[in-house]
Design a protein around this motif. Sequence first.
Motif, PDB file in Angstrom:
ATOM      1  N   SER A 296      -9.283 -13.457   4.755  1.00 30.43           N
ATOM      2  CA  SER A 296      -8.219 -12.488   3.942  1.00 30.43           C
ATOM      3  C   SER A 296     -10.256 -12.106   2.974  1.00 30.43           C
ATOM      4  CB  SER A 296      -7.574 -13.343   3.082  1.00 30.43           C
ATOM      5  OG  SER A 296      -7.632 -12.390   1.410  1.00 30.43           O
ATOM      6  N   GLN A 331     -14.244  -1.634   4.057  1.00 24.76           N
ATOM      7  CA  GLN A 331     -13.888  -2.682   4.966  1.00 24.76           C
ATOM      8  C   GLN A 331     -13.841  -1.805   6.003  1.00 24.76           C
ATOM      9  OE1 GLN A 331      -9.482  -3.892   4.385  1.00 24.76           O
ATOM     10  NE2 GLN A 331     -10.074  -5.331   2.491  1.00 24.76           N
ATOM     11  N   GLY A 374      -7.593  -6.019   1.229  1.00 25.42           N
ATOM     12  CA  GLY A 374      -7.903  -7.894   1.905  1.00 25.42           C
ATOM     13  C   GLY A 374      -7.928  -8.464   2.020  1.00 25.42           C
ATOM     14  N   SER A 379      -3.924  -5.230   7.590  1.00 23.78           N
ATOM     15  CA  SER A 379      -3.924  -3.466   8.064  1.00 23.78           C
ATOM     16  C   SER A 379      -2.900  -3.442   8.502  1.00 23.78           C
ATOM     17  CB  SER A 379      -4.529  -3.750   9.476  1.00 23.78           C
ATOM     18  OG  SER A 379      -6.157  -4.281   9.344  1.00 23.78           O
TER      19      SER A 379
HETATM   20  N1  ASP Z   1      -7.676  -9.580   6.826  1.00 22.61           N
HETATM   21  C1  ASP Z   1      -8.565  -8.207   6.128  1.00 22.61           C
HETATM   22  C2  ASP Z   1      -8.992  -8.313   5.207  1.00 22.61           C
HETATM   23  O1  ASP Z   1      -8.933  -9.298   4.365  1.00 22.61           O
HETATM   24  C3  ASP Z   1      -7.974  -7.187   6.349  1.00 22.61           C
HETATM   25  C4  ASP Z   1      -6.528  -6.088   7.451  1.00 22.61           C
HETATM   26  O2  ASP Z   1      -7.829  -5.893   7.971  1.00 22.61           O
HETATM   27  O3  ASP Z   1      -6.008  -6.948   7.915  1.00 22.61           O
HETATM   28  O4  ASP Z   1     -10.024  -7.885   5.154  1.00 22.61           O
END
Ligand code: ASP
Length: 451
Positions: A296, A331, A374, A379
Amino acid sequence: MTGEVVAIEEEKGPDYGRLQWRILIGFVLGLLGGILVYTFARDAAWVEPVVTYVTNPLGQVFLRLLFMLVIPLIVSALVVGIADMGEIRALKKVGIRTLVYTVIVSSIAVAISIAVTNLIQPGAGVDPVEARAMLADGSEGAQGILERSSEAKVGVDAVIGLIPSNIISAMSDNDILAVMFFALFFGIGLLLTSGPRTETLKQAFEGVFEVSMKLIGLVIQLAPIAVFCFMFNLSAQFGWELLIKLAAFVAVVLLALGLQMFGVFPLLLAFLAKKNPITFFKETREASVMAFSTSSSNASLPTALRVAETRLKLPPRISRFVLTIGATANQNGTAMFEGVTVLFLAQFFGVDLTLGDQIFVMLICILAGIGTAGVPGGSLPVIALILGGVGVPPEGIGLILGVDRFLDMCRTVLNVIGDLVAATVISAHSTDVTGAEVTGDETLAAPELSS
Ligand code: ASP
């Protein structure tokens, strides 16, 4: 977003780890069950009714619940994401540099992921007859959920088509880009209007975001059963081939992430920030470990902030601003993962994506960098949405869910390190600003870390 970090910490209780295990068990059992059927009972009379009346409907229920929440989630995340950039007004140059940097570097990341997936074709080679049959089943189910967005437009029409003439019909047509355009525009409106009423409205959007995230959290509890059903259906049809394709998918995601991490980031650091990449990677190790273990960006934000100030020795005002915005809006890993996944599933199901479709995927992935939360598995809803938009059976999600935990850990490292690279580059180019405009009110851009 106010209090988000706290909320995320709560969300990442012990239950999250248990859920991941349950999903993995569902994945393995579905896969094994399907492969057994494929090997020993492919033509047995009971297989068809089980698929038609049990596994298929259960999978569809899960997908519909997820899709139902996607529009409120994306719209509220984008509106709040943009409105939160209010600090841009105060930090002027730094804000604009962050925005330009984010768009350019995210575009490079997505372009790499699309190029690698097109080159290696990890999903191609499935028996076209079977794939088409699967596609027919899948798209039938998917059609009710997500109508394919209006006929693909090209050239000037495509650009004009980004602006919806009616936001309600854009939503009901699932015209994702148009909906995103509206949300961005609305967010800018909110940014430019200040007053008690607009503040209340912003809080309402934050509320919608929190409720949508909570509900997605509840729906995800059904994922182990849904993943079992998806894997059973797919492996009963494709057998061992499925496993090979899945391994190729994981390899391609890791390759794409690696190219950005060890190719693009060092170049940016060396040329734009005059920083030795090896020293940088050593100094940011703590943030990498945190991102890897929590999956995260938001939960890793406090560590990233500390690393920026104590190890990288970046000016606090700039690093706080860039890292706080970046945790939700920059991201790279997520954007790359979404690109590879959508293309892989299109290849797997034999859907030919035209150049226009691929550009559509690219644009959405770049924007998704701003719209994806995040948090672990953030995603997922975005991928579901893009799949529907390009006519790939959304059931494909089941295929990747089983390997998502590990890939989530890896892409989150890229997300967090990408933010630190951004902070380093932008700090290197803002020394003038640090001295003159940026110093002063130290609390202005400070993130709200109530934990
Ligand atoms: N888990 C990722 C993050 O917190 C988000 C994702 O791509 O699922 O950056």
